[in-house]
Design a protein around this motif. Structure first.
Motif, PDB file in Angstrom:
ATOM      1  N   MET A  78       0.827  -1.204   0.000  1.00  0.00           N
ATOM      2  CA  MET A  78       0.000   0.000   0.000  1.00  0.00           C
ATOM      3  C   MET A  78       0.867   1.263   0.000  1.00  0.00           C
ATOM      4  SD  MET A  78      -3.043  -1.189   2.594  1.00  0.00           S
ATOM      5  CE  MET A  78      -3.919   0.366   2.544  1.00  0.00           C
ATOM      6  N   LEU A  79       1.933   1.259   0.764  1.00  0.00           N
ATOM      7  CA  LEU A  79       2.839   2.410   0.772  1.00  0.00           C
ATOM      8  C   LEU A  79       3.518   2.592  -0.577  1.00  0.00           C
ATOM      9  CD1 LEU A  79       4.528   2.095   4.281  1.00  0.00           C
ATOM     10  CD2 LEU A  79       2.877   3.816   3.541  1.00  0.00           C
ATOM     11  N   THR A  80       3.862   1.500  -1.229  1.00  0.00           N
ATOM     12  CA  THR A  80       4.472   1.580  -2.551  1.00  0.00           C
ATOM     13  C   THR A  80       3.486   2.159  -3.563  1.00  0.00           C
ATOM     14  OG1 THR A  80       5.867  -0.313  -2.022  1.00  0.00           O
ATOM     15  CG2 THR A  80       5.646   0.246  -4.344  1.00  0.00           C
ATOM     16  N   ALA A  81       2.220   1.758  -3.474  1.00  0.00           N
ATOM     17  CA  ALA A  81       1.199   2.323  -4.357  1.00  0.00           C
ATOM     18  C   ALA A  81       1.055   3.825  -4.118  1.00  0.00           C
ATOM     19  CB  ALA A  81      -0.135   1.608  -4.136  1.00  0.00           C
ATOM     20  N   ALA A  82       1.095   4.239  -2.853  1.00  0.00           N
ATOM     21  CA  ALA A  82       1.009   5.665  -2.536  1.00  0.00           C
ATOM     22  C   ALA A  82       2.222   6.420  -3.071  1.00  0.00           C
ATOM     23  CB  ALA A  82       0.882   5.863  -1.030  1.00  0.00           C
ATOM     24  N   ALA A  83       3.385   5.819  -2.997  1.00  0.00           N
ATOM     25  CA  ALA A  83       4.593   6.454  -3.519  1.00  0.00           C
ATOM     26  C   ALA A  83       4.516   6.609  -5.031  1.00  0.00           C
ATOM     27  CB  ALA A  83       5.825   5.647  -3.121  1.00  0.00           C
ATOM     28  N   ARG A  84       3.949   5.623  -5.705  1.00  0.00           N
ATOM     29  CA  ARG A  84       3.779   5.733  -7.162  1.00  0.00           C
ATOM     30  C   ARG A  84       2.810   6.853  -7.518  1.00  0.00           C
ATOM     31  NH1 ARG A  84       3.643  -0.553  -7.778  1.00  0.00           N
ATOM     32  NH2 ARG A  84       5.843  -0.957  -8.101  1.00  0.00           N
ATOM     33  N   ILE A  85       1.727   6.962  -6.764  1.00  0.00           N
ATOM     34  CA  ILE A  85       0.768   8.047  -6.987  1.00  0.00           C
ATOM     35  C   ILE A  85       1.450   9.390  -6.752  1.00  0.00           C
ATOM     36  CG2 ILE A  85      -1.312   9.155  -6.083  1.00  0.00           C
ATOM     37  CD1 ILE A  85      -2.384   6.331  -5.492  1.00  0.00           C
ATOM     38  N   ALA A  86       2.201   9.484  -5.659  1.00  0.00           N
ATOM     39  CA  ALA A  86       2.881  10.737  -5.335  1.00  0.00           C
ATOM     40  C   ALA A  86       3.862  11.131  -6.434  1.00  0.00           C
ATOM     41  CB  ALA A  86       3.601  10.607  -3.995  1.00  0.00           C
ATOM     42  N   GLY A  87       4.603  10.171  -6.940  1.00  0.00           N
ATOM     43  CA  GLY A  87       5.559  10.457  -7.998  1.00  0.00           C
ATOM     44  C   GLY A  87       4.888  10.856  -9.296  1.00  0.00           C
ATOM     45  N   ALA A  88       3.801  10.185  -9.631  1.00  0.00           N
ATOM     46  CA  ALA A  88       3.100  10.475 -10.884  1.00  0.00           C
ATOM     47  C   ALA A  88       2.409  11.828 -10.857  1.00  0.00           C
ATOM     48  CB  ALA A  88       2.084   9.376 -11.181  1.00  0.00           C
ATOM     49  N   MET A  89       1.931  12.217  -9.678  1.00  0.00           N
ATOM     50  CA  MET A  89       1.184  13.464  -9.584  1.00  0.00           C
ATOM     51  C   MET A  89       2.025  14.634  -9.088  1.00  0.00           C
ATOM     52  SD  MET A  89      -2.454  12.045  -8.197  1.00  0.00           S
ATOM     53  CE  MET A  89      -3.293  13.561  -8.521  1.00  0.00           C
ATOM     54  N   GLY A  90       3.252  14.357  -8.674  1.00  0.00           N
ATOM     55  CA  GLY A  90       4.104  15.422  -8.177  1.00  0.00           C
ATOM     56  C   GLY A  90       3.661  15.990  -6.839  1.00  0.00           C
ATOM     57  N   ILE A  91       3.125  15.128  -5.988  1.00  0.00           N
ATOM     58  CA  ILE A  91       2.700  15.557  -4.657  1.00  0.00           C
ATOM     59  C   ILE A  91       3.492  14.782  -3.612  1.00  0.00           C
ATOM     60  CG2 ILE A  91       0.383  16.217  -5.412  1.00  0.00           C
ATOM     61  CD1 ILE A  91      -0.663  13.556  -4.337  1.00  0.00           C
ATOM     62  N   GLY A  92       3.361  15.164  -2.361  1.00  0.00           N
ATOM     63  CA  GLY A  92       4.052  14.477  -1.278  1.00  0.00           C
ATOM     64  C   GLY A  92       3.395  13.145  -0.944  1.00  0.00           C
ATOM     65  N   LEU A  93       4.159  12.293  -0.277  1.00  0.00           N
ATOM     66  CA  LEU A  93       3.652  10.968   0.089  1.00  0.00           C
ATOM     67  C   LEU A  93       2.446  11.066   1.018  1.00  0.00           C
ATOM     68  CD1 LEU A  93       3.981   7.894  -0.073  1.00  0.00           C
ATOM     69  CD2 LEU A  93       5.552   8.035   1.847  1.00  0.00           C
ATOM     70  N   LEU A  94       2.498  11.945   2.003  1.00  0.00           N
ATOM     71  CA  LEU A  94       1.368  12.081   2.928  1.00  0.00           C
ATOM     72  C   LEU A  94       0.120  12.568   2.215  1.00  0.00           C
ATOM     73  CD1 LEU A  94       3.090  13.507   6.126  1.00  0.00           C
ATOM     74  CD2 LEU A  94       2.263  11.189   5.711  1.00  0.00           C
ATOM     75  N   ASP A  95       0.287  13.490   1.263  1.00  0.00           N
ATOM     76  CA  ASP A  95      -0.867  13.953   0.484  1.00  0.00           C
ATOM     77  C   ASP A  95      -1.451  12.813  -0.345  1.00  0.00           C
ATOM     78  OD1 ASP A  95      -0.692  16.548   1.445  1.00  0.00           O
ATOM     79  OD2 ASP A  95       0.704  17.163  -0.142  1.00  0.00           O
ATOM     80  N   ALA A  96      -0.588  11.977  -0.911  1.00  0.00           N
ATOM     81  CA  ALA A  96      -1.062  10.825  -1.682  1.00  0.00           C
ATOM     82  C   ALA A  96      -1.781   9.829  -0.777  1.00  0.00           C
ATOM     83  CB  ALA A  96       0.104  10.147  -2.390  1.00  0.00           C
ATOM     84  N   LEU A  97      -1.254   9.599   0.409  1.00  0.00           N
ATOM     85  CA  LEU A  97      -1.898   8.673   1.347  1.00  0.00           C
ATOM     86  C   LEU A  97      -3.279   9.177   1.741  1.00  0.00           C
ATOM     87  CD1 LEU A  97       1.122   7.776   3.650  1.00  0.00           C
ATOM     88  CD2 LEU A  97      -0.192   6.174   2.266  1.00  0.00           C
ATOM     89  N   ARG A  98      -3.364  10.467   2.062  1.00  0.00           N
ATOM     90  CA  ARG A  98      -4.651  11.045   2.460  1.00  0.00           C
ATOM     91  C   ARG A  98      -5.632  11.096   1.296  1.00  0.00           C
ATOM     92  NH1 ARG A  98      -2.427  16.137   4.807  1.00  0.00           N
ATOM     93  NH2 ARG A  98      -0.680  14.994   5.567  1.00  0.00           N
ATOM     94  N   GLY A  99      -5.150  11.494   0.141  1.00  0.00           N
ATOM     95  CA  GLY A  99      -6.035  11.651  -1.014  1.00  0.00           C
ATOM     96  C   GLY A  99      -6.568  10.332  -1.539  1.00  0.00           C
ATOM     97  N   ALA A 100      -5.726   9.329  -1.611  1.00  0.00           N
ATOM     98  CA  ALA A 100      -6.154   8.042  -2.162  1.00  0.00           C
ATOM     99  C   ALA A 100      -7.031   7.281  -1.176  1.00  0.00           C
ATOM    100  CB  ALA A 100      -4.940   7.205  -2.542  1.00  0.00           C
ATOM    101  N   GLY A 101      -6.661   7.292   0.075  1.00  0.00           N
ATOM    102  CA  GLY A 101      -7.423   6.543   1.073  1.00  0.00           C
ATOM    103  C   GLY A 101      -7.036   5.074   1.091  1.00  0.00           C
ATOM    104  N   PRO A 102      -7.360   4.392   2.171  1.00  0.00           N
ATOM    105  CA  PRO A 102      -6.940   3.002   2.310  1.00  0.00           C
ATOM    106  C   PRO A 102      -7.575   2.049   1.304  1.00  0.00           C
ATOM    107  CG  PRO A 102      -8.291   3.670   4.181  1.00  0.00           C
ATOM    108  CD  PRO A 102      -8.040   4.888   3.364  1.00  0.00           C
ATOM    109  N   THR A 103      -8.817   2.294   0.916  1.00  0.00           N
ATOM    110  CA  THR A 103      -9.477   1.379  -0.018  1.00  0.00           C
ATOM    111  C   THR A 103      -8.810   1.417  -1.389  1.00  0.00           C
ATOM    112  OG1 THR A 103     -11.556   1.745   1.146  1.00  0.00           O
ATOM    113  CG2 THR A 103     -11.691   0.732  -1.016  1.00  0.00           C
ATOM    114  N   MET A 104      -8.564   2.623  -1.902  1.00  0.00           N
ATOM    115  CA  MET A 104      -7.925   2.738  -3.208  1.00  0.00           C
ATOM    116  C   MET A 104      -6.501   2.196  -3.173  1.00  0.00           C
ATOM    117  SD  MET A 104      -7.366   6.124  -5.471  1.00  0.00           S
ATOM    118  CE  MET A 104      -6.483   6.117  -7.004  1.00  0.00           C
ATOM    119  N   LEU A 105      -5.777   2.472  -2.114  1.00  0.00           N
ATOM    120  CA  LEU A 105      -4.408   1.969  -2.009  1.00  0.00           C
ATOM    121  C   LEU A 105      -4.383   0.444  -1.949  1.00  0.00           C
ATOM    122  CD1 LEU A 105      -2.831   4.536   0.457  1.00  0.00           C
ATOM    123  CD2 LEU A 105      -2.477   4.365  -2.015  1.00  0.00           C
ATOM    124  N   LEU A 106      -5.340  -0.141  -1.255  1.00  0.00           N
ATOM    125  CA  LEU A 106      -5.412  -1.598  -1.186  1.00  0.00           C
ATOM    126  C   LEU A 106      -5.709  -2.202  -2.563  1.00  0.00           C
ATOM    127  CD1 LEU A 106      -5.193  -4.018   0.685  1.00  0.00           C
ATOM    128  CD2 LEU A 106      -7.621  -3.799   1.157  1.00  0.00           C
TER     129      LEU A 106
END
Length: 140
Positions: A78-106
């Motif tokens: 799940m953290l790796t998925a959040a890191a990929r989102i953060a990298g693709a969107m140019g946002i921070g990891l915490l913002d990606a974690l909050r924005g995606a949420g646990p269901t989407m990350l799972l």
């Protein structure tokens, strides 16, 4: 009193599993590739930690250690998925974690899982259960 001890042990094992997943994330991101073999290392370390406080060592310790190892494997994915989102969107990891949420990350983590990841994850959980279920040796 037994119920409180069991709940505290389960909570502690879950927190250790999450911590192991977060630590596992560091080499995964540094090398920029999945490292499923670290499931064996995480399982061994989690088993030793759980066995040191669950008395007597046995089925309960084995189940807690295996569960913590599986939780660590899921969390690192799940953290790796959040890191990929953060990298693709140019946002921070915490913002990606909050924005995606646990269901989407799972869901994203499930899409990225390969058979080798599952094999090493199950191997780590079995190793954790075996090590945690063994009784510690008495030192004379």
């Amino acid at each position: 009193m037994r119920l409180i001890s069991a709940l505290f042990a389960a909570f502690s094992a879950a927190m250790l599993g999450l911590a192991a997943g977060a630590v596992w994330m560091l080499p995964t991101m540094a090398l920029r590739r999945p490292l499923p073999v670290l499931a064996l290392v995480a399982g061994g370390l989690l088993a030793l930690a759980v066995r040191s406080w669950v008395r007597p060592a046995g089925r309960a310790a084995a189940a807690l250690a295996a569960g913590a190892t599986v939780l660590a494997a899921i969390y690192v994915d799940m953290l790796t998925a959040a890191a990929r989102i953060a990298g693709a969107m140019g946002i921070g990891l915490l913002d990606a974690l909050r924005g995606a949420g646990p269901t989407m990350l799972l869901v994203l983590a499930q899409l990225a899982v390969r058979p080798v990841d599952v094999a090493f994850g199950l191997g780590g959980a079995l190793l954790a259960a075996w090590l945690a279920g063994r009784r510690p040796r008495r030192v004379p």
